[in-house]
Design an enzyme around this catalytic site. Sequence first.
Site, mmCIF file in Angstrom:
data_model
loop_
_atom_site.group_PDB
_atom_site.id
_atom_site.type_symbol
_atom_site.label_atom_id
_atom_site.label_comp_id
_atom_site.label_asym_id
_atom_site.label_seq_id
_atom_site.Cartn_x
_atom_site.Cartn_y
_atom_site.Cartn_z
ATOM 1 N N ALA A 1 0.821 -1.205 0.000
ATOM 2 C CA ALA A 1 0.000 0.000 0.000
ATOM 3 C C ALA A 1 0.858 1.260 0.000
ATOM 4 O O ALA A 1 0.599 2.197 -0.762
ATOM 5 C CB ALA A 1 -0.940 -0.003 1.207
ATOM 6 N N TYR B 1 -18.130 -23.287 -21.329
ATOM 7 C CA TYR B 1 -18.313 -24.731 -21.132
ATOM 8 C C TYR B 1 -17.539 -25.510 -22.190
ATOM 9 O O TYR B 1 -17.583 -25.215 -23.378
ATOM 10 C CB TYR B 1 -19.784 -25.133 -21.220
ATOM 11 C CG TYR B 1 -19.952 -26.614 -21.523
ATOM 12 C CD1 TYR B 1 -19.609 -27.576 -20.567
ATOM 13 C CD2 TYR B 1 -20.377 -27.048 -22.773
ATOM 14 C CE1 TYR B 1 -19.705 -28.932 -20.853
ATOM 15 C CE2 TYR B 1 -20.492 -28.402 -23.064
ATOM 16 C CZ TYR B 1 -20.151 -29.339 -22.105
ATOM 17 O OH TYR B 1 -20.244 -30.671 -22.388
ATOM 18 N N CYS C 1 2.539 -13.017 0.562
ATOM 19 C CA CYS C 1 1.726 -14.195 0.260
ATOM 20 C C CYS C 1 2.562 -15.316 -0.353
ATOM 21 O O CYS C 1 2.162 -16.479 -0.326
ATOM 22 C CB CYS C 1 0.598 -13.827 -0.688
ATOM 23 S SG CYS C 1 -0.534 -12.567 -0.058
ATOM 24 N N ARG D 1 13.268 6.555 -8.960
ATOM 25 C CA ARG D 1 12.050 7.276 -9.354
ATOM 26 C C ARG D 1 11.824 8.500 -8.473
ATOM 27 O O ARG D 1 10.718 9.032 -8.408
ATOM 28 C CB ARG D 1 10.854 6.329 -9.262
ATOM 29 C CG ARG D 1 10.947 5.138 -10.217
ATOM 30 C CD ARG D 1 9.921 4.079 -9.885
ATOM 31 N NE ARG D 1 8.553 4.575 -9.991
ATOM 32 C CZ ARG D 1 7.845 4.570 -11.118
ATOM 33 N NH1 ARG D 1 8.389 4.072 -12.223
ATOM 34 N NH2 ARG D 1 6.616 5.021 -11.145
ATOM 35 N N ASP E 1 -3.075 -3.468 5.204
ATOM 36 C CA ASP E 1 -3.521 -4.343 6.289
ATOM 37 C C ASP E 1 -3.822 -3.617 7.589
ATOM 38 O O ASP E 1 -4.297 -4.246 8.537
ATOM 39 C CB ASP E 1 -2.454 -5.416 6.555
ATOM 40 C CG ASP E 1 -2.297 -6.377 5.391
ATOM 41 O OD1 ASP E 1 -3.093 -6.295 4.441
ATOM 42 O OD2 ASP E 1 -1.359 -7.207 5.437
ATOM 43 N N ARG F 1 -29.055 -22.733 -8.729
ATOM 44 C CA ARG F 1 -30.383 -23.292 -9.006
ATOM 45 C C ARG F 1 -31.009 -23.856 -7.727
ATOM 46 O O ARG F 1 -32.196 -23.628 -7.447
ATOM 47 C CB ARG F 1 -30.282 -24.397 -10.048
ATOM 48 C CG ARG F 1 -29.991 -23.929 -11.462
ATOM 49 C CD ARG F 1 -29.916 -25.094 -12.422
ATOM 50 N NE ARG F 1 -31.191 -25.805 -12.538
ATOM 51 C CZ ARG F 1 -31.363 -26.908 -13.260
ATOM 52 N NH1 ARG F 1 -30.336 -27.456 -13.897
ATOM 53 N NH2 ARG F 1 -32.547 -27.489 -13.339
#
Length: 460
Positions: A14, A433, A47, A74, A290, A449
Amino acid sequence: MAAERLVVVGGDAAGMAAASQARRLRKPGELAITAFERGHFTSYSACGIPYWVGGAVDGPDALIARTAEEHRARDIDLRMRTEVTELDLDRGRVRTRELDNGGRESWTGFDKLVLATGARPLRPDLPGIDAPGVHGVQTLDDGQALLDTLDASSGRRAVVVGAGYIGVEMAEALIRRGYEVTVLERSDQPMSTLDPDMGALVHEAMCGMGIETVCGTTVTGVLTDSDGRARAVTTEDAEYPADVVVLGMGVRPETTLAAAAGLPLGESGGLLTDLAMRVRGQDHLWAGGDCVEVLDLVSGRTRHIALGTHANKHGQVIGANVGGGYATFPGVVGTAVSKVCDLEIARTGLLERQAHAAGLRFVTVTVEATNRAGYYPGARPMHVKMLAERRTGRLLGVQIVGREGAGKRVDIAAVALTAGMTVERMTALDLGYAPPFSPVWDPVLVAARKAAGAVRDAGA
């Protein structure tokens, strides 16, 4: 005219995403950016640590997206191994301590401040918990320390405390390294980020993979040998030998600085922000990653979810706003995916207990299907659980446990949740599919469904 001063506290996802985006929008002469990071690494993938430990990826260099030198090139003044110890919001300055330079302290002024202090792993106050051989896994430094212990150890017994995402991923990493692994979990089933019935499927699979998984047990301490190193983990009724102990009990927002400065915190201890990621009640202070709580689009409440995907998005939003533009982070639906060996585990939206806490009335259904056409080679079972609002049929949450191709199916549900779709409408989704990829009716649609039918029956 003097350049405006931006200070960023925290040099990972972040924080550095915010700094980089602000630099893209503002020239160096207009905005001077100083960032502080107390660790040895910046802009890395935490991670990926379990996969580094397990040997699936090289590291730590492979896990670093951008080095400190690249950030400095930078025109971002990134100061490594420098800890921010105090926020003076009234005077617009932060106090810092150099960790590798005799602890020298100084103040740095700011016009705009970004807090990206991350999260800290839970480490209970138990006997022996700080002994050599007991490791948390939060930073690249933690990963290297664990690897050093594994390389130096002649034993092959590992105990993992906690069966959440980090716990099960570390169990797999240690299995891959040839260790006998025992996982100890306080809850009745592993993966408390799932409902217990879905967690039971994970429990069964882990045991089938040779991971001894003991649930419903509370760790009481770590026993040490004559050299003071960890040798076993104790619970209320047993003792588990260990040459290495890994803590995987989750994290909490690291908001010590924010709390001391009187900034607003939520129920989990995370900073509270508006949609622009500006800390509530503050004009020149932003926070992301976080250390914050964000809006849950399903429940309408704030939640703490520690994920790099969110942290990078927060940083982009903050950088745009600091840089003179405008951007917002609308919220999350709580999507997460993980695996242990070949078992894929995913969830999005609300669990049953979260839906109850939000005051929602709902129906639940669970279906067992296959990851591809049943007649196609390699078809494996997968379970899908779906929650839908009782009156409206609005999708509330989905959990999936299965083998190859199961986990990323959760993204279908994540999009449906974000769009506020009903389960009835989901049944008409035009999904891809072909027999190698899915049955004619995708398992997520089969669950939709069934859920739509349950909603109709509940209203009868």
